[in-house]
Design a protein around this motif. Structure first.
Motif, mmCIF file in Angstrom:
data_model
loop_
_atom_site.group_PDB
_atom_site.id
_atom_site.type_symbol
_atom_site.label_atom_id
_atom_site.label_comp_id
_atom_site.label_asym_id
_atom_site.label_seq_id
_atom_site.Cartn_x
_atom_site.Cartn_y
_atom_site.Cartn_z
ATOM 1 N N ILE A 89 -32.234 102.150 -54.635
ATOM 2 C CA ILE A 89 -31.113 101.273 -54.987
ATOM 3 C C ILE A 89 -30.004 102.063 -55.674
ATOM 4 N N LYS A 90 -30.383 103.000 -56.522
ATOM 5 C CA LYS A 90 -29.382 103.839 -57.196
ATOM 6 C C LYS A 90 -28.562 104.632 -56.177
ATOM 7 N N LYS A 91 -29.209 105.081 -55.110
ATOM 8 C CA LYS A 91 -28.493 105.813 -54.066
ATOM 9 C C LYS A 91 -27.473 104.906 -53.370
ATOM 10 N N SER A 92 -27.839 103.657 -53.146
ATOM 11 C CA SER A 92 -26.911 102.707 -52.522
ATOM 12 C C SER A 92 -25.677 102.510 -53.396
ATOM 13 N N ILE A 93 -25.896 102.346 -54.691
ATOM 14 C CA ILE A 93 -24.777 102.140 -55.615
ATOM 15 C C ILE A 93 -23.918 103.394 -55.703
ATOM 16 N N GLU A 94 -24.550 104.548 -55.842
ATOM 17 C CA GLU A 94 -23.812 105.815 -55.960
ATOM 18 C C GLU A 94 -22.988 106.112 -54.714
ATOM 19 N N ASN A 95 -23.506 105.728 -53.545
ATOM 20 C CA ASN A 95 -22.825 106.029 -52.287
ATOM 21 C C ASN A 95 -21.919 104.903 -51.804
ATOM 22 N N GLY A 96 -21.767 103.876 -52.608
ATOM 23 C CA GLY A 96 -20.860 102.789 -52.260
ATOM 24 C C GLY A 96 -21.319 101.940 -51.081
ATOM 25 N N ILE A 97 -22.633 101.857 -50.872
ATOM 26 C CA ILE A 97 -23.184 101.025 -49.795
ATOM 27 C C ILE A 97 -23.154 99.572 -50.258
ATOM 28 N N LEU A 98 -22.599 98.691 -49.440
ATOM 29 C CA LEU A 98 -22.364 97.309 -49.861
ATOM 30 C C LEU A 98 -23.644 96.517 -50.076
ATOM 31 N N TYR A 99 -24.651 96.773 -49.242
ATOM 32 C CA TYR A 99 -25.865 95.961 -49.309
ATOM 33 C C TYR A 99 -27.111 96.838 -49.320
ATOM 34 N N HIS A 100 -28.109 96.337 -50.056
ATOM 35 C CA HIS A 100 -29.398 97.037 -50.107
ATOM 36 C C HIS A 100 -30.503 96.018 -49.852
ATOM 37 N N LEU A 101 -31.353 96.313 -48.884
ATOM 38 C CA LEU A 101 -32.448 95.430 -48.526
ATOM 39 C C LEU A 101 -33.767 95.977 -49.071
ATOM 40 N N VAL A 102 -34.419 95.197 -49.918
ATOM 41 C CA VAL A 102 -35.746 95.516 -50.439
ATOM 42 C C VAL A 102 -36.775 94.814 -49.566
ATOM 43 N N LEU A 103 -37.736 95.581 -49.043
ATOM 44 C CA LEU A 103 -38.738 95.032 -48.135
ATOM 45 C C LEU A 103 -40.147 95.379 -48.584
ATOM 46 N N ASN A 104 -41.072 94.462 -48.367
ATOM 47 C CA ASN A 104 -42.489 94.787 -48.475
ATOM 48 C C ASN A 104 -42.962 95.408 -47.164
ATOM 49 N N PRO A 105 -43.941 96.281 -47.217
ATOM 50 C CA PRO A 105 -44.415 96.926 -45.984
ATOM 51 C C PRO A 105 -45.137 95.983 -45.032
ATOM 52 N N ASP A 106 -45.584 94.815 -45.523
ATOM 53 C CA ASP A 106 -46.309 93.879 -44.661
ATOM 54 C C ASP A 106 -45.421 92.792 -44.073
ATOM 55 N N VAL A 107 -44.122 93.059 -44.045
ATOM 56 C CA VAL A 107 -43.137 92.151 -43.434
ATOM 57 C C VAL A 107 -42.775 92.670 -42.051
ATOM 58 N N TYR A 108 -42.466 91.767 -41.139
ATOM 59 C CA TYR A 108 -41.928 92.166 -39.836
ATOM 60 C C TYR A 108 -41.163 91.001 -39.234
ATOM 61 N N PHE A 109 -40.327 91.273 -38.272
ATOM 62 C CA PHE A 109 -39.570 90.219 -37.596
ATOM 63 C C PHE A 109 -39.305 90.641 -36.162
#
Length: 277
Positions: free
Chosen positions: A76-96
């Motif tokens: 998440i810190k990398k997303s903020i430092e690099n100006g990325i607008l969105y960050h998705l947190v996922l569990n490894p047992d999720v899929y779609f």
């Protein structure tokens, strides 16, 4: 192309499980996805997953179990430092199976007051997981885990999980599951990241609560994901201890019996849907 960063925290997971969620992510054609695999395992055997797409996947080996919150914060810190607008947190047992990220991205772009969004979550057998909740009181957590009286327990738990809403409409919910958190990075920059004093469990409740106090935290049932959701703390004494410690940490932070903000926030959502009770 629009960029979104994604983080998955690993701990001796089966490689096929992680390959499945990576395939789900890379179904997305209209977003440029950067995936961080944050590995808390005792060895780096999962490193080879980078070979699936070494341009879009970055592997970070911690060589120790930092816990869920601290490990996700690395990415998440990398997303903020690099100006990325969105960050998705996922569990490894999720899929779609569908490209749902585009629709969630569009919704976030249209609604700048939203800090976090989660889709409808189902078990692999397609039953709904009731992951929208009121802010917990100590009794809520005790009833869910330890009280054997089924009728009383179910009635209290159904209200806590907002089952009376039908889970068929867009809602602004004070507590959303950490299995899938589509987060606005500027909001995290403002209110803070995961509280690293939570090693495992309730860090998602804490973060969503802090976001909800200033922004909307949205349940969006127009798209869906699948989540295996093993409830490991019900089966493993060590994980149960982590859960209890996190609960104590949460209520020490926000208040045990006297939590005025909890009453206000919970009463507001119940009032909005009281005709369904």
């Amino acid at each position: 192309m629009n960029v979104i960063n994604v983080s998955i925290v690993l701990y001796h997971n089966k490689k096929e499980q992680i390959k499945r969620i990576i395939r789900s992510l890379f179904l997305c054609k209209n977003l440029n996805i950067k995936l961080y695999l944050i590995d808390n395992s005792k060895n780096d055997t999962l490193k080879e997953l980078v070979n699936i797409d070494n341009h879009r996947i970055e592997y970070i080996f911690n060589n120790m179990n930092l816990g869920y919150a601290k490990a996700h914060n690395i990415a998440i810190k990398k997303s903020i430092e690099n100006g990325i607008l969105y960050h998705l947190v996922l569990n490894p047992d999720v899929y779609f199976n569908d490209n749902i990220l585009d629709e969630l991205y569009i919704y976030m772009e249209k609604h700048k007051d939203v800090g976090n969004i989660i889709p409808l979550v189902k078990y692999p057998n397609k039953d709904i997981q009731y992951l929208c909740k009121l802010l917990p009181s100590p009794l809520d957590l005790i009833f869910r885990r330890f009280i054997p009286f089924k009728t009383l327990k179910n009635k209290k738990n159904d209200k806590y999980e907002l089952k009376f809403t039908g889970y068929d409409k867009i809602m602004n919910v004070p507590s959303l599951s950490g299995c899938f958190m589509f987060l606005r990075s500027d909001v995290l920059k403002e209110i803070g990241l995961f509280d690293e004093s939570f090693f495992m469990y309730l860090e998602d409740v804490d973060l969503n609560r802090r976001i909800h106090e200033k922004y909307k935290t949205i349940f969006y049932p127009k798209v869906q994901i699948y989540h295996e959701y093993a409830k490991d703390s019900y089966k493993n004494k060590k994980l149960l201890i982590y859960h209890i410690k996190s609960a104590i940490n949460y209520f020490n932070k926000w208040g045990w019996i006297f939590d005025k903000k909890r009453f206000k926030i919970n009463n507001k959502i119940i009032k909005e849907h009281k005709n369904l009770l």
